[in-house]
Design an enzyme around this catalytic site. Structure first.
Site, PDB file in Angstrom:
ATOM      1  N   ASN A 283       0.857  -1.178   0.000  1.00  0.00           N
ATOM      2  CA  ASN A 283       0.000   0.000   0.000  1.00  0.00           C
ATOM      3  C   ASN A 283       0.897   1.233   0.000  1.00  0.00           C
ATOM      4  OD1 ASN A 283      -2.504  -1.429   0.214  1.00  0.00           O
ATOM      5  ND2 ASN A 283      -2.043  -1.797   2.376  1.00  0.00           N
TER       6      ASN A 283
ATOM      7  N   GLN B 203      -2.434   2.936   3.286  1.00  0.00           N
ATOM      8  CA  GLN B 203      -1.179   2.794   4.038  1.00  0.00           C
ATOM      9  C   GLN B 203      -1.327   3.477   5.396  1.00  0.00           C
ATOM     10  OE1 GLN B 203       2.345   4.287   2.061  1.00  0.00           O
ATOM     11  NE2 GLN B 203       3.716   3.462   3.639  1.00  0.00           N
TER      12      GLN B 203
ATOM     13  N   HIS C 230       6.616  -1.404   3.234  1.00  0.00           N
ATOM     14  CA  HIS C 230       6.537  -2.805   3.649  1.00  0.00           C
ATOM     15  C   HIS C 230       5.756  -3.607   2.615  1.00  0.00           C
ATOM     16  CE1 HIS C 230       3.338  -0.460   5.566  1.00  0.00           C
ATOM     17  NE2 HIS C 230       2.547  -1.498   5.391  1.00  0.00           N
TER      18      HIS C 230
HETATM   19  P1  AMP Z   1      -0.443  -0.765   5.865  1.00  0.00           P
HETATM   20  O1  AMP Z   1      -1.877  -0.503   6.240  1.00  0.00           O
HETATM   21  O2  AMP Z   1      -0.242  -1.317   4.495  1.00  0.00           O
HETATM   22  O3  AMP Z   1       0.409   0.456   6.146  1.00  0.00           O
HETATM   23  O4  AMP Z   1       0.046  -1.932   6.832  1.00  0.00           O
HETATM   24  C1  AMP Z   1       0.523  -1.719   8.126  1.00  0.00           C
HETATM   25  C2  AMP Z   1       0.487  -3.044   8.814  1.00  0.00           C
HETATM   26  O5  AMP Z   1       1.292  -2.959   9.973  1.00  0.00           O
HETATM   27  C3  AMP Z   1      -0.905  -3.476   9.278  1.00  0.00           C
HETATM   28  O6  AMP Z   1      -1.247  -4.723   8.680  1.00  0.00           O
HETATM   29  C4  AMP Z   1      -0.765  -3.590  10.793  1.00  0.00           C
HETATM   30  O7  AMP Z   1      -1.499  -4.663  11.340  1.00  0.00           O
HETATM   31  C5  AMP Z   1       0.735  -3.778  10.957  1.00  0.00           C
HETATM   32  N1  AMP Z   1       1.284  -3.372  12.232  1.00  0.00           N
HETATM   33  C6  AMP Z   1       1.046  -2.211  12.896  1.00  0.00           C
HETATM   34  N2  AMP Z   1       1.760  -2.169  14.025  1.00  0.00           N
HETATM   35  C7  AMP Z   1       2.473  -3.326  14.087  1.00  0.00           C
HETATM   36  C8  AMP Z   1       3.395  -3.882  15.022  1.00  0.00           C
HETATM   37  N3  AMP Z   1       3.750  -3.232  16.149  1.00  0.00           N
HETATM   38  N4  AMP Z   1       3.918  -5.101  14.764  1.00  0.00           N
HETATM   39  C9  AMP Z   1       3.568  -5.769  13.637  1.00  0.00           C
HETATM   40  N5  AMP Z   1       2.716  -5.289  12.716  1.00  0.00           N
HETATM   41  C10 AMP Z   1       2.161  -4.088  12.939  1.00  0.00           C
END
Ligand code: AMP
Ligand code: ZN
Length: 120
Positions: free
Chosen positions: A93, A100, A106
């Site tokens: 994203n 995002q 990521h």
């Molecule tokens: P996005 O929405 O593409 O930016 O994805 C961010 C992702 O990070 C989401 O799927 C969240 O569940 C994940 N996330 C947020 N905080 C953490 C954390 N502390 N450890 C692992 N994953 C996380």
């Protein structure tokens, strides 16, 4: 977080620095992979560059090898999780319209269930 904001405030940079705990499944000098805290599939991993890049939109000339490396790590983890034959979904994203929420680039690697297309 935009590229202009300090990396010190970045959640995933803190995970790289082990200041915030995570379930790390792969690490090398350029990349880290860990379990998503809110999994959307039986396997849901995040593969990130150790260098802070906010969004796919912020890639620069010279990042080609790094991005290719991230996807080789994706393939390795897909294999380890038994997903090569059944299939898996990768998602990046970039920006607000894409949803995002963490502004450190990521790759989502998800597998273990059937995904729909088109995505929402
Ligand atoms: P996005 O929405 O593409 O930016 O994805 C961010 C992702 O990070 C989401 O799927 C969240 O569940 C994940 N996330 C947020 N905080 C953490 C954390 N502390 N450890 C692992 N994953 C996380
Ligand atoms: Zn970061």
């Amino acid at each position: 977080m935009t590229e202009a904001q300090p990396e010190a405030a970045c959640l995933f940079c803190k995970i790289i620095q082990k200041k915030i705990p995570s379930l790390i499944v792969y690490e090398d000098d350029r990349a880290l992979a860990f379990a998503d805290i809110s999994p959307q599939a039986p396997t849901h991993l995040l593969i990130i560059p150790k260098r802070h890049i906010s969004r796919l939109a912020d890639l620069q000339s010279g990042d080609e090898e790094l991005m290719a490396h991230l996807f080789v790590v994706v393939q390795k983890l897909a294999k380890e999780n038994g997903l090569l034959e059944s299939g898996f979904r990768t998602v990046i994203n970039s920006g607000e319209d894409a949803g995002q929420t963490v502004f450190h680039l990521h790759v989502h690697l998800m597998g273990g269930r059937v995904f729909e297309w088109p995505p929402g």
